[in-house]
Write an enzyme that holds these catalytic residues in place. Structure first.
Site, short mmCIF file in Angstrom:
data_model
loop_
_atom_site.label_atom_id
_atom_site.label_comp_id
_atom_site.label_asym_id
_atom_site.label_seq_id
_atom_site.Cartn_x
_atom_site.Cartn_y
_atom_site.Cartn_z
CB CYS A 115 -15.00 -6.43 5.65
SG CYS A 115 -15.99 -6.74 7.10
CB THR A 129 -0.92 -0.01 1.25
OG1 THR A 129 -1.77 -1.14 1.15
CG2 THR A 129 -1.74 1.26 1.36
N1 PLP Z 1 -2.12 -4.52 -4.25
C1 PLP Z 1 -2.75 -5.69 -4.36
C2 PLP Z 1 -3.11 -6.20 -5.72
C3 PLP Z 1 -3.05 -6.44 -3.22
O1 PLP Z 1 -3.68 -7.61 -3.34
C4 PLP Z 1 -2.69 -5.93 -1.95
C5 PLP Z 1 -3.06 -6.64 -0.71
O2 PLP Z 1 -4.12 -7.20 -0.60
C6 PLP Z 1 -2.02 -4.70 -1.89
C7 PLP Z 1 -1.75 -4.03 -3.06
C8 PLP Z 1 -1.61 -4.10 -0.60
O3 PLP Z 1 -0.48 -4.74 -0.05
P1 PLP Z 1 -0.18 -4.60 1.51
O4 PLP Z 1 -1.10 -5.55 2.21
O5 PLP Z 1 1.27 -4.98 1.66
O6 PLP Z 1 -0.41 -3.19 1.88
#
Ligand code: PLP
Length: 379
Positions: free
Chosen positions: A322, A72
């Site tokens: 959710c 993220t």
């Molecule tokens: N991008 C995608 C496609 C994801 O599936 C996720 C997590 O579910 C993320 C970004 C975010 O990653 P993180 O959990 O390390 O913040």
């Protein structure tokens, strides 16, 4: 009853290689990598070795990989950082795939506050980006295009070569969220394709709370955090040494695996569910990540099903957000053109590299039994 974990797209268990590599950094070693004395130098060296591994994976320069606290954070840095770093007043539009992860989609208000106009590139019925639409939306005023390598909910692989070619034709920066594809044995490294790419350790049997960004040399991105000069002044804050070391160990372990067993288990599971009336959201398996089985059971909402499945010892999800304890309709299914009701029916089962055929068959039997119990309770 043994539990069966089928939510590897949400997170994965820590692999022994990562656990072992991290042990020293959770125990005796505690140096700050910015310190100049021996303890600090050892920590810095551990991070440098990890950076070497991730840059080898990406196929890029050592200095083009920066560590973050998550996928993220990496995606935020890529998109918002590119907007902050932009010095061309003629580029004020940002194009985001309509079925991207929220870490991409939810940058919109930040971008708008910075004066950018955000538009969403439509996807087809299986969440594949529509290249024709992207082409018609692109222009010399687009700063950045963000389209993921594979959709986290449906598992659809995207035509990223086409996306990159189109974005670059118009001089736009291409950001690719590669969080779900890092574990692919036949991965397509983003170097030379994307200008910015994001990764996350916990999706590849590494620890939670660690991510990385590939920042191609010459791409203008401004830091979002202020503080010390860590990560080439792009990501202030003392590094999570143990996490970074564990991330690299997990990635090295990936190189010794293939996806045969995972794909076999997923296929068996999907066949059994299809025979029982579940509808696969992406009919063509060739378009899918090897671990994903996304289905709907028309007339049954995912929440009811997931609660029963949890009681039956199967951990799965809808992939949708959710909020206040209840499932939202999936923004991905809505983007694919499903109704609100249908968008509440999506069930995501994701297999890991160590999921077995036996587990797949047992899980399918439990899912089918839960569906039968739900229809009996309605009758
Ligand atoms: N991008 C995608 C496609 C994801 O599936 C996720 C997590 O579910 C993320 C970004 C975010 O990653 P993180 O959990 O390390 O913040």
């Amino acid at each position: 009853m043994t539990r069966i974990y089928l939510d590897h797209a949400a997170t994965t268990p820590l692999c022994p290689e990562a656990r072992e590599a991290m042990a020293a950094w959770l125990g005796g070693e505690f140096g700050n990598p910015s310190s100049l004395y021996a303890e600090g130098r050892r920590a810095k060296q551990a991070i440098d070795e990890a950076r070497e591994t991730i840059s080898e994976y990406v196929g890029c320069l050592f200095a083009e990989v920066l560590f973050t606290s998550s996928g993220t954070e990496a995606a935020n840095l890529a998109i918002v950082g590119a907007a902050l770093g932009n010095e061309n007043p003629g580029r004020r539009r940002v194009l985001l795939g309509a079925a991207e992860h929220h870490c991409v989609l939810h940058t919109r208000p930040l971008l708008e506050r910075l004066g950018y106009h955000v538009e969403f590139v439509p996807v087809d019925r299986v969440a594949g980006i529509r290249l024709d639409a992207l082409e018609s939306m692109l222009g010399p005023d687009v700063l950045l295009v963000s389209v993921m390598h594979a959709n986290n909910e449906l598992g659809t692989l995207q035509p990223i070569e086409g996306v990159a070619a189109l974005a670059h034709l118009y001089g736009a920066i291409y950001h690719c969220d590669m969080v779900q594809t890092m574990a692919l044995p036949d991965r397509a490294p983003p170097s030379g394709l994307a200008d910015l790419a994001t990764f996350s350790a916990h999706k590849v049997n590494g620890p939670k709370g660690v991510g990385a960004i590939y920042l191609k040399a010459g791409t203008r991105v401004k830091a979002l955090s202020a503080g010390g000069g860590q990560e080439r002044e792009m990501r202030a804050g003392t590094e999570n040494v143990a996490g970074i070391v564990g991330f690299a160990a997990a990635v090295r372990a990936l190189w010794r695996r293939d996806a045969k067993a995972q794909r076999g288990a997923r296929d068996r599971f999907r066949e059994q569910l299809e025979a029982a009336g579940f509808v696969p959201t992406v009919p063509d398996r060739a378009q899918l990540l090897p671990g994903h089985a996304h289905v709907r059971l028309p007339g049954v909402d995912a929440e009811t099903m997931l609660i029963r499945l949890d009681r039956a010892g199967v951990s799965a999800s809808s992939g949708a957000a959710c909020s206040s304890g209840s499932l939202e309709p999936s923004h991905v299914l809505l983007a694919c053109g499903y109704s609100e009701k249908e968008a509440r029916e999506g069930l995501r089962f994701t297999f890991g590299h160590d999921s077995s055929l036996g587990e797949a068959e047992e899980a399918a039997a439990r899912v089918i039994a839960c569906a039968a119990a739900i229809s009996a309770s309605k009758a």
